[in-house]
Design a protein around this motif. Structure first.
Motif, PDB file in Angstrom:
ATOM      1  N   PRO A 119       0.786  -1.351   0.018  1.00  0.00           N
ATOM      2  CA  PRO A 119       0.020   0.091   0.131  1.00  0.00           C
ATOM      3  C   PRO A 119       0.752   1.191   0.034  1.00  0.00           C
ATOM      4  O   PRO A 119       0.352   2.226  -0.635  1.00  0.00           O
ATOM      5  N   PRO A 120       1.978   1.423   0.849  1.00  0.00           N
ATOM      6  CA  PRO A 120       2.649   2.765   0.789  1.00  0.00           C
ATOM      7  C   PRO A 120       3.322   2.831  -0.445  1.00  0.00           C
ATOM      8  O   PRO A 120       3.233   4.283  -1.206  1.00  0.00           O
ATOM      9  N   GLY A 143      -4.945   6.887 -11.799  1.00  0.00           N
ATOM     10  CA  GLY A 143      -6.198   6.278 -12.165  1.00  0.00           C
ATOM     11  C   GLY A 143      -5.993   4.888 -11.981  1.00  0.00           C
ATOM     12  O   GLY A 143      -7.190   4.502 -11.214  1.00  0.00           O
ATOM     13  N   ALA A 144      -5.283   4.482 -11.911  1.00  0.00           N
ATOM     14  CA  ALA A 144      -4.881   2.733 -12.015  1.00  0.00           C
ATOM     15  C   ALA A 144      -4.837   2.429 -10.272  1.00  0.00           C
ATOM     16  O   ALA A 144      -5.435   1.615  -9.980  1.00  0.00           O
ATOM     17  N   SER A 145      -4.516   3.477  -9.415  1.00  0.00           N
ATOM     18  CA  SER A 145      -4.151   3.330  -8.218  1.00  0.00           C
ATOM     19  C   SER A 145      -5.619   3.116  -7.478  1.00  0.00           C
ATOM     20  O   SER A 145      -5.670   2.924  -6.432  1.00  0.00           O
ATOM     21  N   SER A 146      -6.630   3.453  -8.066  1.00  0.00           N
ATOM     22  CA  SER A 146      -8.078   3.482  -7.462  1.00  0.00           C
ATOM     23  C   SER A 146      -8.756   1.980  -7.777  1.00  0.00           C
ATOM     24  O   SER A 146      -9.920   1.917  -7.280  1.00  0.00           O
ATOM     25  N   ALA A 147      -8.187   1.284  -8.397  1.00  0.00           N
ATOM     26  CA  ALA A 147      -8.821   0.046  -8.985  1.00  0.00           C
ATOM     27  C   ALA A 147      -9.213  -0.737  -7.819  1.00  0.00           C
ATOM     28  O   ALA A 147      -8.366  -1.230  -6.850  1.00  0.00           O
ATOM     29  N   ASP A 148     -10.441  -1.533  -7.828  1.00  0.00           N
ATOM     30  CA  ASP A 148     -11.029  -2.035  -6.820  1.00  0.00           C
ATOM     31  C   ASP A 148     -10.189  -3.542  -6.451  1.00  0.00           C
ATOM     32  O   ASP A 148      -9.888  -3.877  -5.740  1.00  0.00           O
ATOM     33  N   PHE A 149      -9.691  -4.142  -7.878  1.00  0.00           N
ATOM     34  CA  PHE A 149      -9.090  -5.333  -7.710  1.00  0.00           C
ATOM     35  C   PHE A 149      -7.612  -5.237  -7.044  1.00  0.00           C
ATOM     36  O   PHE A 149      -7.215  -6.127  -6.428  1.00  0.00           O
ATOM     37  N   ILE A 150      -7.110  -3.955  -7.024  1.00  0.00           N
ATOM     38  CA  ILE A 150      -5.831  -3.825  -6.218  1.00  0.00           C
ATOM     39  C   ILE A 150      -5.980  -3.875  -4.883  1.00  0.00           C
ATOM     40  O   ILE A 150      -5.300  -4.583  -3.900  1.00  0.00           O
ATOM     41  N   TRP A 151      -7.105  -3.178  -4.342  1.00  0.00           N
ATOM     42  CA  TRP A 151      -7.206  -2.664  -2.768  1.00  0.00           C
ATOM     43  C   TRP A 151      -7.990  -4.145  -2.217  1.00  0.00           C
ATOM     44  O   TRP A 151      -7.821  -4.419  -0.833  1.00  0.00           O
ATOM     45  N   LYS A 160     -13.326  -1.639  23.058  1.00  0.00           N
ATOM     46  CA  LYS A 160     -12.566  -2.325  22.291  1.00  0.00           C
ATOM     47  C   LYS A 160     -11.988  -1.500  20.889  1.00  0.00           C
ATOM     48  O   LYS A 160     -13.124  -0.717  20.366  1.00  0.00           O
ATOM     49  N   GLU A 161     -11.032  -1.493  20.218  1.00  0.00           N
ATOM     50  CA  GLU A 161     -10.968  -1.101  18.738  1.00  0.00           C
ATOM     51  C   GLU A 161     -10.257  -2.118  17.813  1.00  0.00           C
ATOM     52  O   GLU A 161      -9.295  -2.986  18.446  1.00  0.00           O
ATOM     53  N   ILE A 162     -10.525  -2.035  16.642  1.00  0.00           N
ATOM     54  CA  ILE A 162     -10.023  -2.641  15.554  1.00  0.00           C
ATOM     55  C   ILE A 162      -9.313  -1.828  14.523  1.00  0.00           C
ATOM     56  O   ILE A 162     -10.004  -0.825  14.256  1.00  0.00           O
ATOM     57  N   TRP A 163      -8.267  -2.001  13.959  1.00  0.00           N
ATOM     58  CA  TRP A 163      -7.787  -1.299  12.672  1.00  0.00           C
ATOM     59  C   TRP A 163      -6.692  -2.041  11.796  1.00  0.00           C
ATOM     60  O   TRP A 163      -6.388  -3.266  12.445  1.00  0.00           O
ATOM     61  N   LEU A 164      -6.451  -1.845  10.696  1.00  0.00           N
ATOM     62  CA  LEU A 164      -5.479  -2.581   9.868  1.00  0.00           C
ATOM     63  C   LEU A 164      -4.241  -1.718   9.806  1.00  0.00           C
ATOM     64  O   LEU A 164      -3.968  -0.307   9.703  1.00  0.00           O
ATOM     65  N   ASP A 165      -3.108  -2.413  10.041  1.00  0.00           N
ATOM     66  CA  ASP A 165      -1.871  -1.748   9.769  1.00  0.00           C
ATOM     67  C   ASP A 165      -1.758  -1.356   8.473  1.00  0.00           C
ATOM     68  O   ASP A 165      -2.016  -2.146   7.315  1.00  0.00           O
ATOM     69  N   LYS A 166      -1.360  -0.045   8.273  1.00  0.00           N
ATOM     70  CA  LYS A 166      -1.465   0.647   6.779  1.00  0.00           C
ATOM     71  C   LYS A 166      -0.578   0.274   5.935  1.00  0.00           C
ATOM     72  O   LYS A 166      -0.796   0.071   4.673  1.00  0.00           O
ATOM     73  N   ASN A 167       0.554  -0.525   6.389  1.00  0.00           N
ATOM     74  CA  ASN A 167       1.659  -0.915   5.502  1.00  0.00           C
ATOM     75  C   ASN A 167       1.385  -2.401   4.936  1.00  0.00           C
ATOM     76  O   ASN A 167       1.584  -2.692   3.868  1.00  0.00           O
ATOM     77  N   THR A 168       0.758  -3.180   5.800  1.00  0.00           N
ATOM     78  CA  THR A 168       0.587  -4.681   5.437  1.00  0.00           C
ATOM     79  C   THR A 168      -0.942  -5.079   5.335  1.00  0.00           C
ATOM     80  O   THR A 168      -1.104  -6.113   4.825  1.00  0.00           O
ATOM     81  N   GLY A 169      -1.609  -4.359   6.074  1.00  0.00           N
ATOM     82  CA  GLY A 169      -3.309  -4.966   6.049  1.00  0.00           C
ATOM     83  C   GLY A 169      -3.442  -5.516   6.983  1.00  0.00           C
ATOM     84  O   GLY A 169      -4.481  -6.420   6.989  1.00  0.00           O
ATOM     85  N   GLY A 170      -2.512  -6.016   7.948  1.00  0.00           N
ATOM     86  CA  GLY A 170      -2.701  -6.847   8.942  1.00  0.00           C
ATOM     87  C   GLY A 170      -3.652  -6.500  10.055  1.00  0.00           C
ATOM     88  O   GLY A 170      -3.914  -5.123  10.265  1.00  0.00           O
TER      89      GLY A 170
END
Length: 287
Positions: A40-41, A55-63, A107-117
């Motif tokens: 992601p970074p 434009g390509a960076s917004s493609a759903d299949f990427i994210w 409680k809180e939940i989040w994704l690590d922005k670098n890995t999606g963990g």
């Protein structure tokens, strides 16, 4: 003949020589295939290169490939907001990378922005703390140094025990569990951070014991002296492995010092945190 037609369509400079291909000439579909291979970074950095990559960076299949395998469970069952699934996957990823409260804000939940963990935080109010309702021993104090409005502060006690339990559908992987603790009570005075160490005692006599067990039969135990007064420290309880992403994993964990030959006090308990071990390696810890 085909070669003559192809040559006739090539852009040429004023001298008649073919122009060299430019980065901006890459079709969006090709740029998207390249971005899908990156973290992601790196995707966000390349999105600033030109319009094609932007434009390509917004493609759903990427994210979607960067989202955890259980993202639908997180949205529908944990956050209970299925409307989030209507967002573009890039927007959904960004939203899940922010702290998202659940269980009445305990409680809180989040994704690590670098890995999606997937990362979890369990506040002191979601933990079972012996004597927490007796103000002779414990109080909840307001703070700006936590994800939560308050932390639990121990003044003095003989039997120190903090237990926690969480059941969650984790993606496959190895995870690390921590307690976030601080010796001393911090506050601000004239705009400066100060720490009151008045009640700190007893922790140097014997170490505390950390324990972790899972519904799959995994068990970890360790001991550690609490130290570094005036600073928040992540104390590593242990690691556990998730092999079945379709099953809930129950994790029980504890922090104890139950030697009743002496009292102990002056401790702030903020939260328990669970990180993917690859993320936890970057975190300061005491193991």
């Amino acid at each position: 003949m085909g070669a003559n037609i192809s040559g006739a369509m090539v852009d040429r400079d004023e001298g008649g020589s073919p122009l060299k291909p430019r980065l901006g000439d890459i079709p969006e579909s090709c740029a998207a295939m390249v971005l899908a291979l990156l973290d992601p970074p790196e995707i966000c950095k390349l999105a600033r290169v030109n319009r094609s990559f932007h434009g390509a960076s917004s493609a759903d299949f990427i994210w979607e490939s960067k989202l955890p395998s259980n993202y639908i469970f997180i949205v529908e069952k944990v956050l209970r907001d299925a409307t989030l699934l209507n967002l573009q996957k890039k927007q959904l990823y960004a939203g899940l990378c922010r702290p998202n409260p659940f269980d009445a804000g305990r409680k809180e939940i989040w994704l690590d922005k670098n890995t999606g963990g997937v990362c979890l935080s369990i506040s002191s109010k979601a933990l079972t703390i012996t004597g927490i309702d007796d103000r002779r021993y414990w109080t909840h104090i307001s703070t700006e140094e936590s994800r939560y409005p308050t932390v639990a502060y121990l003044q003095q006690i003989w039997w120190f025990q903090v237990d926690g339990e969480v059941e969650f559908g984790f993606p496959v992987g190895t995870y690390s569990l921590f307690f976030r603790l601080q010796l001393g009570k911090s506050s601000k005075r004239l705009g400066r951070r100060v720490c009151n160490s008045k009640h700190i005692h007893g922790w140097e006599i014997k170490p505390v014991r950390f324990q972790l067990t899972t519904s799959e039969g995994q068990s970890v135990e360790s001991r550690c002296h609490l130290d570094n007064p005036g600073n928040w420290v992540l104390y590593r309880v242990g690691d556990f492995v998730v092999q079945n992403p379709n099953a809930f994993t129950n994790i029980k964990f504890s922090l104890t010092q139950i030697d009743c030959t002496h009292t102990k006090g002056g401790l702030c308990v903020d939260a328990a945190l669970i990180y993917p071990t690859t993320v936890a390696k970057e975190i300061r810890s005491c193991s």
